[in-house]
Motif scaffolding. Structure first.
Motif, PDB file in Angstrom:
ATOM      1  N   GLU A 124     -42.926  11.201 -27.417  1.00  0.00           N
ATOM      2  CA  GLU A 124     -42.840  10.716 -26.041  1.00  0.00           C
ATOM      3  C   GLU A 124     -42.504  11.859 -25.095  1.00  0.00           C
ATOM      4  OE1 GLU A 124     -40.774   7.192 -25.076  1.00  0.00           O
ATOM      5  OE2 GLU A 124     -42.214   6.025 -26.230  1.00  0.00           O
ATOM      6  N   PRO A 125     -42.938  11.854 -23.816  1.00  0.00           N
ATOM      7  CA  PRO A 125     -43.921  10.884 -23.384  1.00  0.00           C
ATOM      8  C   PRO A 125     -45.229  11.156 -24.121  1.00  0.00           C
ATOM      9  CG  PRO A 125     -43.137  12.259 -21.525  1.00  0.00           C
ATOM     10  CD  PRO A 125     -42.533  12.790 -22.763  1.00  0.00           C
TER      11      PRO A 125
ATOM     12  N   ARG B 194     -48.041  11.866 -19.703  1.00  0.00           N
ATOM     13  CA  ARG B 194     -47.243  13.033 -20.122  1.00  0.00           C
ATOM     14  C   ARG B 194     -47.674  14.288 -19.368  1.00  0.00           C
ATOM     15  NH1 ARG B 194     -44.702  15.066 -24.984  1.00  0.00           N
ATOM     16  NH2 ARG B 194     -44.860  17.314 -25.040  1.00  0.00           N
TER      17      ARG B 194
ATOM     18  N   VAL C 145     -42.422   7.904 -17.260  1.00  0.00           N
ATOM     19  CA  VAL C 145     -42.051   7.963 -18.686  1.00  0.00           C
ATOM     20  C   VAL C 145     -41.862   6.552 -19.251  1.00  0.00           C
ATOM     21  CG1 VAL C 145     -41.124  10.315 -18.728  1.00  0.00           C
ATOM     22  CG2 VAL C 145     -39.562   8.406 -18.340  1.00  0.00           C
TER      23      VAL C 145
ATOM     24  N   ARG D 260     -43.971   4.757 -22.145  1.00  0.00           N
ATOM     25  CA  ARG D 260     -43.217   4.141 -23.262  1.00  0.00           C
ATOM     26  C   ARG D 260     -43.726   2.730 -23.540  1.00  0.00           C
ATOM     27  NH1 ARG D 260     -38.004   5.785 -21.842  1.00  0.00           N
ATOM     28  NH2 ARG D 260     -38.751   7.650 -22.905  1.00  0.00           N
TER      29      ARG D 260
ATOM     30  N   ASP E 291     -40.777  11.772 -31.753  1.00  0.00           N
ATOM     31  CA  ASP E 291     -40.201  12.951 -31.108  1.00  0.00           C
ATOM     32  C   ASP E 291     -39.831  12.567 -29.675  1.00  0.00           C
ATOM     33  OD1 ASP E 291     -39.620  15.439 -30.080  1.00  0.00           O
ATOM     34  OD2 ASP E 291     -41.371  16.432 -30.956  1.00  0.00           O
ATOM     35  N   ARG E 292     -38.582  12.222 -29.466  1.00  0.00           N
ATOM     36  CA  ARG E 292     -37.979  11.744 -28.200  1.00  0.00           C
ATOM     37  C   ARG E 292     -38.283  10.270 -27.954  1.00  0.00           C
ATOM     38  NH1 ARG E 292     -35.954  16.039 -25.632  1.00  0.00           N
ATOM     39  NH2 ARG E 292     -36.977  18.068 -25.779  1.00  0.00           N
ATOM     40  N   PHE E 293     -37.309   9.605 -27.318  1.00  0.00           N
ATOM     41  CA  PHE E 293     -37.472   8.223 -26.868  1.00  0.00           C
ATOM     42  C   PHE E 293     -36.544   8.047 -25.661  1.00  0.00           C
ATOM     43  CE2 PHE E 293     -37.181   3.474 -27.545  1.00  0.00           C
ATOM     44  CZ  PHE E 293     -38.523   3.219 -27.413  1.00  0.00           C
TER      45      PHE E 293
ATOM     46  N   ALA F 150     -33.873  10.431 -24.151  1.00  0.00           N
ATOM     47  CA  ALA F 150     -34.348  11.594 -23.378  1.00  0.00           C
ATOM     48  C   ALA F 150     -34.419  11.254 -21.892  1.00  0.00           C
ATOM     49  CB  ALA F 150     -35.716  12.049 -23.883  1.00  0.00           C
ATOM     50  N   THR F 151     -34.758  10.017 -21.564  1.00  0.00           N
ATOM     51  CA  THR F 151     -34.835   9.635 -20.150  1.00  0.00           C
ATOM     52  C   THR F 151     -33.435   9.627 -19.533  1.00  0.00           C
ATOM     53  OG1 THR F 151     -36.633   8.183 -20.841  1.00  0.00           O
ATOM     54  CG2 THR F 151     -35.866   7.980 -18.557  1.00  0.00           C
TER      55      THR F 151
ATOM     56  N   TYR G  82     -32.521  13.551 -19.445  1.00  0.00           N
ATOM     57  CA  TYR G  82     -33.269  14.417 -18.516  1.00  0.00           C
ATOM     58  C   TYR G  82     -33.312  13.841 -17.092  1.00  0.00           C
ATOM     59  CZ  TYR G  82     -34.844  17.653 -22.122  1.00  0.00           C
ATOM     60  OH  TYR G  82     -34.880  18.606 -23.111  1.00  0.00           O
TER      61      TYR G  82
ATOM     62  N   ARG H  57     -43.654  29.986 -25.380  1.00  0.00           N
ATOM     63  CA  ARG H  57     -44.821  29.928 -24.485  1.00  0.00           C
ATOM     64  C   ARG H  57     -44.483  29.682 -23.011  1.00  0.00           C
ATOM     65  NH1 ARG H  57     -44.499  23.976 -26.576  1.00  0.00           N
ATOM     66  NH2 ARG H  57     -42.350  24.029 -25.975  1.00  0.00           N
TER      67      ARG H  57
ATOM     68  N   PHE I 120     -39.786  21.165 -17.172  1.00  0.00           N
ATOM     69  CA  PHE I 120     -38.414  21.032 -17.669  1.00  0.00           C
ATOM     70  C   PHE I 120     -37.931  22.348 -18.268  1.00  0.00           C
ATOM     71  CE2 PHE I 120     -40.226  16.801 -17.629  1.00  0.00           C
ATOM     72  CZ  PHE I 120     -39.284  16.139 -16.854  1.00  0.00           C
ATOM     73  N   GLU I 121     -38.795  22.975 -19.046  1.00  0.00           N
ATOM     74  CA  GLU I 121     -38.390  24.217 -19.720  1.00  0.00           C
ATOM     75  C   GLU I 121     -38.048  25.332 -18.724  1.00  0.00           C
ATOM     76  OE1 GLU I 121     -41.052  23.349 -23.723  1.00  0.00           O
ATOM     77  OE2 GLU I 121     -41.890  24.525 -22.081  1.00  0.00           O
TER      78      GLU I 121
HETATM   79  P1  TYD Z   1     -40.980  18.198 -25.828  1.00  0.00           P
HETATM   80  O1  TYD Z   1     -40.696  16.909 -26.498  1.00  0.00           O
HETATM   81  O2  TYD Z   1     -39.932  19.249 -25.931  1.00  0.00           O
HETATM   82  O3  TYD Z   1     -42.367  18.669 -26.366  1.00  0.00           O
HETATM   83  P2  TYD Z   1     -42.870  20.149 -26.550  1.00  0.00           P
HETATM   84  O4  TYD Z   1     -42.111  20.626 -27.755  1.00  0.00           O
HETATM   85  O5  TYD Z   1     -44.333  19.979 -26.736  1.00  0.00           O
HETATM   86  O6  TYD Z   1     -42.492  20.870 -25.277  1.00  0.00           O
HETATM   87  O7  TYD Z   1     -41.344  18.049 -24.276  1.00  0.00           O
HETATM   88  C1  TYD Z   1     -41.232  16.928 -23.581  1.00  0.00           C
HETATM   89  C2  TYD Z   1     -40.464  17.180 -22.310  1.00  0.00           C
HETATM   90  O8  TYD Z   1     -40.379  15.959 -21.590  1.00  0.00           O
HETATM   91  C3  TYD Z   1     -39.044  17.668 -22.559  1.00  0.00           C
HETATM   92  O9  TYD Z   1     -38.764  18.766 -21.709  1.00  0.00           O
HETATM   93  C4  TYD Z   1     -38.190  16.502 -22.133  1.00  0.00           C
HETATM   94  C5  TYD Z   1     -39.054  15.725 -21.173  1.00  0.00           C
HETATM   95  N1  TYD Z   1     -38.801  14.264 -21.189  1.00  0.00           N
HETATM   96  C6  TYD Z   1     -38.206  13.675 -20.097  1.00  0.00           C
HETATM   97  O10 TYD Z   1     -37.868  14.357 -19.119  1.00  0.00           O
HETATM   98  N2  TYD Z   1     -37.972  12.330 -20.097  1.00  0.00           N
HETATM   99  C7  TYD Z   1     -38.319  11.536 -21.157  1.00  0.00           C
HETATM  100  O11 TYD Z   1     -38.090  10.309 -21.132  1.00  0.00           O
HETATM  101  C8  TYD Z   1     -38.941  12.162 -22.285  1.00  0.00           C
HETATM  102  C9  TYD Z   1     -39.360  11.317 -23.464  1.00  0.00           C
HETATM  103  C10 TYD Z   1     -39.165  13.528 -22.265  1.00  0.00           C
END
Ligand code: TYD
Length: 211
Positions: free
Chosen positions: A40-41, A51, A68, A72, A93-95, A98-99, A102, A153, A158-159
């Protein structure tokens, strides 16, 4: 038929969860379980489009939260619920944590609105709310995660955030874990990959989901 098992994986960017999800999928398959690996997303064609927008298009935190949760909903309807109904193991991988971490803690968006969306989007016909059975949290000092990411990369929306954002996200995960300690399996993600792998397997065996 075995009942389905829903495991989510969480942590700040750079915590290193991806390789462990793959290894765990192999462990479940070796134990004779059908495994669905998803993220997710994302996880459906519609959710993957959402996503792409969330990770790359400028928008405010409410838009992020709505997209998101829309992703979901589609993911639950088309992938997660059917898999659990078949008795599969779903490794996601995330649910929703994470919301909360983040959009809630990181962006400072209203937690009560997120909680309302969680109730609507994850509602089951039985009247309960779908949650992962287990959430594996790769807990890591944000400064270490940032070092790991700097070698990686091109960063997404977010990164590319400053360290303070990830400190808030980390605190957001800690708050979610504290509010539901039985669901959370916390790992020290600063340890070596092998150590983290062993700890993960040990915690799942302790919960009697792996032999
Ligand atoms: P990530 O899962 O880290 O995938 P990758 O390894 O391919 O980068 O990236 C998803 C990004 O989305 C991560 O920075 C967190 C963000 N995110 C939210 O902000 N809110 C959410 O509800 C979810 C599921 C992810």
């Amino acid at each position: 038929m075995q009942s389905g098992l829903f495991i989510s994986f969480e942590g700040i960017d750079g915590a290193g969860k991806s390789s462990h999800i793959e290894a765990l999928a192999q462990a479940f398959k070796a134990a004779g379980r059908a495994v669905v690996q998803t993220r997710e997303p994302g996880g459906t064609p519609l959710a993957e489009k959402l996503r792409d927008m969330v990770l790359h298009d400028p928008m405010d935190p409410l838009c992020e939260a709505l997209l998101v949760f829309a992703a979901r909903r589609d993911h639950l309807n088309h992938v997660i619920e059917p898999a659990l109904a078949r008795g599969d193991v779903v490794l996601c991988d995330r649910f929703t944590d994470a919301t909360f971490a983040y959009q809630g803690a990181g962006r400072g968006f209203r937690l009560d609105v997120l909680a309302q969306l969680e109730q609507w989007v994850q509602a089951l016909p039985s009247g309960t709310v779908r949650q992962p059975d287990i959430t594996v949290w790769f807990a890591l000092d944000p400064a270490i995660a940032a070092e790991r990411l700097s070698a990686a990369r091109l960063p997404d929306r977010f990164e590319s955030q400053p360290l303070a954002f990830f400190q808030s996200v980390h605190n957001g995960y800690a708050a979610r874990a504290a509010s539901d300690p039985k669901r959370f399996a916390q790992l020290d993600a600063s340890a070596s990959i092998e150590h983290v792998r062993q700890d993960l397997l040990a915690q799942l065996r302790q919960r009697q989901v792996l032999p």
